[in-house]
Design a protein around this motif. Structure first.
Motif, PDB file in Angstrom:
ATOM      1  N   SER A 203       0.424  -1.107  -0.303  1.00  0.00           N
ATOM      2  CA  SER A 203      -0.067   0.089   0.043  1.00  0.00           C
ATOM      3  C   SER A 203       0.681   1.216  -0.335  1.00  0.00           C
ATOM      4  CB  SER A 203      -0.623   0.141   1.485  1.00  0.00           C
ATOM      5  OG  SER A 203      -1.828   1.180   0.778  1.00  0.00           O
ATOM      6  N   GLY A 204       1.712   1.211   1.280  1.00  0.00           N
ATOM      7  CA  GLY A 204       3.124   2.675   0.824  1.00  0.00           C
ATOM      8  C   GLY A 204       3.314   2.470  -0.673  1.00  0.00           C
ATOM      9  N   GLU A 205       3.956   1.582  -1.411  1.00  0.00           N
ATOM     10  CA  GLU A 205       4.174   1.072  -2.762  1.00  0.00           C
ATOM     11  C   GLU A 205       3.407   2.563  -3.654  1.00  0.00           C
ATOM     12  OE1 GLU A 205       7.389  -2.206  -2.273  1.00  0.00           O
ATOM     13  OE2 GLU A 205       5.546  -2.386  -2.763  1.00  0.00           O
ATOM     14  N   LYS A 206       2.280   2.219  -2.761  1.00  0.00           N
ATOM     15  CA  LYS A 206       1.183   2.913  -4.165  1.00  0.00           C
ATOM     16  C   LYS A 206       1.108   4.299  -3.835  1.00  0.00           C
ATOM     17  CE  LYS A 206      -0.344  -1.645  -5.053  1.00  0.00           C
ATOM     18  NZ  LYS A 206      -2.144  -2.766  -4.519  1.00  0.00           N
ATOM     19  N   ASN A 207       1.707   4.266  -2.750  1.00  0.00           N
ATOM     20  CA  ASN A 207       1.104   6.080  -2.462  1.00  0.00           C
ATOM     21  C   ASN A 207       2.141   6.989  -2.809  1.00  0.00           C
ATOM     22  OD1 ASN A 207       0.913   8.236  -0.251  1.00  0.00           O
ATOM     23  ND2 ASN A 207       0.022   7.364   0.667  1.00  0.00           N
ATOM     24  N   PRO A 208       1.838   7.848  -3.670  1.00  0.00           N
ATOM     25  CA  PRO A 208       2.904   8.769  -4.454  1.00  0.00           C
ATOM     26  C   PRO A 208       3.217   9.846  -3.355  1.00  0.00           C
ATOM     27  CG  PRO A 208       1.058   9.557  -4.757  1.00  0.00           C
ATOM     28  CD  PRO A 208       0.615   8.569  -4.236  1.00  0.00           C
ATOM     29  N   ARG A 209       3.364   9.630  -1.785  1.00  0.00           N
ATOM     30  CA  ARG A 209       3.924  10.788  -1.595  1.00  0.00           C
ATOM     31  C   ARG A 209       5.236  10.034  -0.599  1.00  0.00           C
ATOM     32  NH1 ARG A 209      -1.425  13.628   2.046  1.00  0.00           N
ATOM     33  NH2 ARG A 209      -0.400  15.171   2.525  1.00  0.00           N
ATOM     34  N   ILE A 210       4.744   8.684  -0.509  1.00  0.00           N
ATOM     35  CA  ILE A 210       5.718   8.115  -0.139  1.00  0.00           C
ATOM     36  C   ILE A 210       7.238   8.043  -1.032  1.00  0.00           C
ATOM     37  CG2 ILE A 210       6.284   6.803   1.246  1.00  0.00           C
ATOM     38  CD1 ILE A 210       3.707   6.432   1.969  1.00  0.00           C
ATOM     39  N   ARG A 211       8.473   8.091  -0.241  1.00  0.00           N
ATOM     40  CA  ARG A 211       9.545   7.675  -0.524  1.00  0.00           C
ATOM     41  C   ARG A 211      10.394   7.196  -0.069  1.00  0.00           C
ATOM     42  NH1 ARG A 211      14.911  11.745  -2.336  1.00  0.00           N
ATOM     43  NH2 ARG A 211      16.123   9.618  -3.851  1.00  0.00           N
ATOM     44  N   ILE A 212      11.149   6.244  -0.553  1.00  0.00           N
ATOM     45  CA  ILE A 212      11.910   5.665   0.438  1.00  0.00           C
ATOM     46  C   ILE A 212      13.110   5.144  -0.329  1.00  0.00           C
ATOM     47  CG2 ILE A 212      12.387   3.699   1.981  1.00  0.00           C
ATOM     48  CD1 ILE A 212      10.148   4.650   2.812  1.00  0.00           C
ATOM     49  N   ARG A 213      14.236   6.005   0.772  1.00  0.00           N
ATOM     50  CA  ARG A 213      15.557   5.919   0.078  1.00  0.00           C
ATOM     51  C   ARG A 213      16.745   5.049   0.189  1.00  0.00           C
ATOM     52  NH1 ARG A 213      19.264   9.944   0.999  1.00  0.00           N
ATOM     53  NH2 ARG A 213      18.202  12.040   2.244  1.00  0.00           N
ATOM     54  N   GLY A 214      18.134   4.574  -0.177  1.00  0.00           N
ATOM     55  CA  GLY A 214      18.913   4.403   0.481  1.00  0.00           C
ATOM     56  C   GLY A 214      19.859   5.844   0.720  1.00  0.00           C
ATOM     57  N   VAL A 215      20.546   6.150   1.999  1.00  0.00           N
ATOM     58  CA  VAL A 215      21.690   7.067   1.788  1.00  0.00           C
ATOM     59  C   VAL A 215      22.413   7.142   1.093  1.00  0.00           C
ATOM     60  CG1 VAL A 215      21.030   7.113   4.796  1.00  0.00           C
ATOM     61  CG2 VAL A 215      23.662   5.311   3.437  1.00  0.00           C
ATOM     62  N   ASP A 216      23.638   8.703   0.902  1.00  0.00           N
ATOM     63  CA  ASP A 216      23.900   8.924  -0.051  1.00  0.00           C
ATOM     64  C   ASP A 216      25.228   8.860   0.762  1.00  0.00           C
ATOM     65  OD1 ASP A 216      25.412   9.450  -1.921  1.00  0.00           O
ATOM     66  OD2 ASP A 216      24.188  11.341  -2.789  1.00  0.00           O
ATOM     67  N   LYS A 217      26.531   7.891  -0.158  1.00  0.00           N
ATOM     68  CA  LYS A 217      28.046   7.972   1.084  1.00  0.00           C
ATOM     69  C   LYS A 217      29.091   9.722   0.207  1.00  0.00           C
ATOM     70  CE  LYS A 217      30.093   4.393   3.017  1.00  0.00           C
ATOM     71  NZ  LYS A 217      31.522   3.592   3.245  1.00  0.00           N
ATOM     72  N   SER A 218      27.658   9.814  -1.205  1.00  0.00           N
ATOM     73  CA  SER A 218      29.206  10.772  -1.417  1.00  0.00           C
ATOM     74  C   SER A 218      28.059  12.038  -0.814  1.00  0.00           C
ATOM     75  CB  SER A 218      28.894  10.910  -2.543  1.00  0.00           C
ATOM     76  OG  SER A 218      27.708  11.274  -3.346  1.00  0.00           O
ATOM     77  N   ARG A 219      27.649  12.721  -0.192  1.00  0.00           N
ATOM     78  CA  ARG A 219      27.299  13.124   1.297  1.00  0.00           C
ATOM     79  C   ARG A 219      27.403  13.204   2.315  1.00  0.00           C
ATOM     80  NH1 ARG A 219      21.983  13.963   0.789  1.00  0.00           N
ATOM     81  NH2 ARG A 219      22.256  16.596   1.219  1.00  0.00           N
ATOM     82  N   PHE A 337       7.868  -0.090   8.852  1.00  0.00           N
ATOM     83  CA  PHE A 337       7.757  -1.911   7.683  1.00  0.00           C
ATOM     84  C   PHE A 337       7.668  -1.369   6.396  1.00  0.00           C
ATOM     85  CE2 PHE A 337       3.298  -2.179  10.562  1.00  0.00           C
ATOM     86  CZ  PHE A 337       4.502  -3.244  11.496  1.00  0.00           C
ATOM     87  N   MET A 338       8.018  -0.424   5.838  1.00  0.00           N
ATOM     88  CA  MET A 338       8.679  -0.468   4.414  1.00  0.00           C
ATOM     89  C   MET A 338       9.917  -0.437   4.407  1.00  0.00           C
ATOM     90  SD  MET A 338       5.878   2.794   2.815  1.00  0.00           S
ATOM     91  CE  MET A 338       6.609   2.400   0.741  1.00  0.00           C
ATOM     92  N   MET A 339      10.925   0.197   5.278  1.00  0.00           N
ATOM     93  CA  MET A 339      11.746   0.714   5.295  1.00  0.00           C
ATOM     94  C   MET A 339      12.637  -0.690   6.123  1.00  0.00           C
ATOM     95  SD  MET A 339      12.976   4.672   7.430  1.00  0.00           S
ATOM     96  CE  MET A 339      11.730   4.025   8.370  1.00  0.00           C
ATOM     97  N   ILE A 340      11.856  -1.624   7.227  1.00  0.00           N
ATOM     98  CA  ILE A 340      12.432  -3.441   7.723  1.00  0.00           C
ATOM     99  C   ILE A 340      12.372  -3.665   6.175  1.00  0.00           C
ATOM    100  CG2 ILE A 340      11.415  -5.005   9.308  1.00  0.00           C
ATOM    101  CD1 ILE A 340      10.751  -2.889  11.195  1.00  0.00           C
ATOM    102  N   GLU A 341      11.092  -3.898   5.259  1.00  0.00           N
ATOM    103  CA  GLU A 341      11.161  -4.642   4.181  1.00  0.00           C
ATOM    104  C   GLU A 341      12.626  -5.105   3.053  1.00  0.00           C
ATOM    105  OE1 GLU A 341       9.796  -7.776   1.359  1.00  0.00           O
ATOM    106  OE2 GLU A 341      10.206  -7.825   4.092  1.00  0.00           O
ATOM    107  N   TYR A 342      12.507  -3.015   3.046  1.00  0.00           N
ATOM    108  CA  TYR A 342      13.793  -3.264   2.054  1.00  0.00           C
ATOM    109  C   TYR A 342      15.022  -3.561   2.255  1.00  0.00           C
ATOM    110  CZ  TYR A 342       9.960   0.079  -0.211  1.00  0.00           C
ATOM    111  OH  TYR A 342       8.987   0.436  -1.435  1.00  0.00           O
TER     112      TYR A 342
END
Length: 390
Positions: A203-219, A337-342
């Motif tokens: 359900s969260g993956e279908k929500n355009p207001r939510i974005r789960i991203r990894g960190v950027d080690k270059s920053r 739950f989304m972060m844990i699953e990813y």
């Protein structure tokens, strides 16, 4: 420990002063724990850094005194006593507060040595005007808080403490009672989460207001600052909370950087704003356990090779947080739950991991306990922070 301890004779407690004493303080932990198959020897250079002013930024806001116990001239124990001025400034309703001091890093050959050390730490705190003690905390609440009381047979994961099963009885015999329990949970991450959790994630993956991203080690510095900003906000009402200083943020970032993986630390954004994070670390202790605390002569090469491509059984989630205004909301749980699953997917497919450990979690943190229960994890370790009036 080899041999039979000699508990006869007077225990003499002396303050640590100078480099030789500090080295002896650190070395004693390796001697007393050598016979414990679950103990993981920390890198000696990091163990020395922990107790050295000018190296550990904790000393910038804390008064610290280390003590050694001797019997017949032989070292039979150690302890640290400390007053964290940031902790003393907190609201007493959150556990710390005015008049609260701490001791930690306790190691002792027997009960007589332990009691003499604890009594000396209490006397030092009393001399400094403290009226209450919470212990063991070694040394910051963010490092290794609590005495292990359950899970002695398992080696600790990265950044978790491990103490002898003898110590809880020693501490309680000095009049200490439990103030708070800290729990860690373990789970089989090779299995998918229950169907309900999968539906929440989908359900969260279908929500355009939510974005789960990894960190950027270059920053890296900017990402570390962002995560610590969310952490300080998310945890600010928690029991035992003490805010990170800018120096501690930089210090933690430097220590974490070698084991940080972009696909194991997630940031959740809502409407473009970072509102939550979850930090996961490969269990460095799996490789450190067999190094005896030293990188020489060849362990440095083994560690470097491991850091390039860590293959580990266990992944540990030491920290996560959701901004305070969203806590107790359905969105907060969904993001978690989304972060844990990813992270679970990446851990299994990219690092060969089969086990996860989450914690520590306060035993009365209902939100986190509910999340741990929902993904079928079970308590594997319990640490107790004891309290006592002075």
């Amino acid at each position: 420990m080899a041999g039979t301890p000699d508990s006869s004779g007077e225990v003499v407690i002396t303050p640590v002063s100078g480099k030789a004493d500090r080295t002896a303080f650190v070395d004693y932990a390796y001697r007393i724990n050598a016979g414990d198959p679950a103990w993981v020897p920390p890198l000696r250079m990091e163990a020395i850094e922990l107790v050295t002013p000018g190296k550990n930024p904790f000393f910038e806001h804390a008064d610290v005194q280390l003590f050694l116990a001797r019997r017949g001239g032989r070292i039979v124990g150690r302890i640290s006593a400390h007053i964290d001025r940031l902790a003393v400034a907190m609201d007493p309703a959150q556990g710390m507060g005015p008049g609260t001091g701490n001791w930690g890093l306790l190691e002792a050959e027997d009960q007589a040595a332990a009691h003499a050390l604890i009594a000396r730490a209490e006397a030092w705190l009393r001399e400094k005007g403290m009226t209450r003690v919470l212990a063991p905390i070694s040394m910051s609440i963010w490092e290794e808080p609590g005495q292990l009381v359950r899970g002695f047979e398992q080696s600790p994961t990265v950044m978790m403490g491990h103490q002898s099963k003898r110590y809880p009885a020693y501490i309680e015999a000095m009049g200490y009672t439990p103030a708070k329990s800290l729990l860690t949970y373990e789970l089989d991450i090779s299995k998918e989460f229950p169907p309900l959790i999968q539906r929440i994630v989908a359900s969260g993956e279908k929500n355009p207001r939510i974005r789960i991203r990894g960190v950027d080690k270059s920053r890296f510095d900017a990402e570390a600052k962002l995560i610590l900003d969310i952490l300080n906000d998310a945890w600010s009402d928690n029991w035992g909370f003490v805010p990170f200083t800018d120096t501690e943020i930089a210090y933690a970032g430097k220590k974490f950087k070698p084991i940080v993986r972009e696909d194991l630390i997630m940031v959740a954004e809502y409407d473009g704003e970072p509102v939550a994070f979850m930090m996961t670390l490969p269990d460095l202790n799996e490789v450190l356990k067999h190094m005896g605390g030293s990188l020489f002569p060849f362990n440095w090469a083994k560690l470097l090779l491991w850091l390039r491509n860590p293959r580990v059984r266990t992944m540990r989630v030491p920290l996560m947080g959701v901004r305070k205004r969203l806590q107790a909301s359905r969105l907060a749980s969904q993001l978690a739950f989304m972060m844990i699953e990813y992270i679970r997917r990446n851990s299994v497919t990219r690092y060969g991991s089969t086990r996860g450990e989450i914690g520590w979690i306060l035993d009365d943190n209902q939100g986190m306990v509910a999340i741990a229960d929902a993904i079928d994890s079970k308590v594997n370790k319990e640490y107790v922070i004891y309290g006592k009036g002075l």
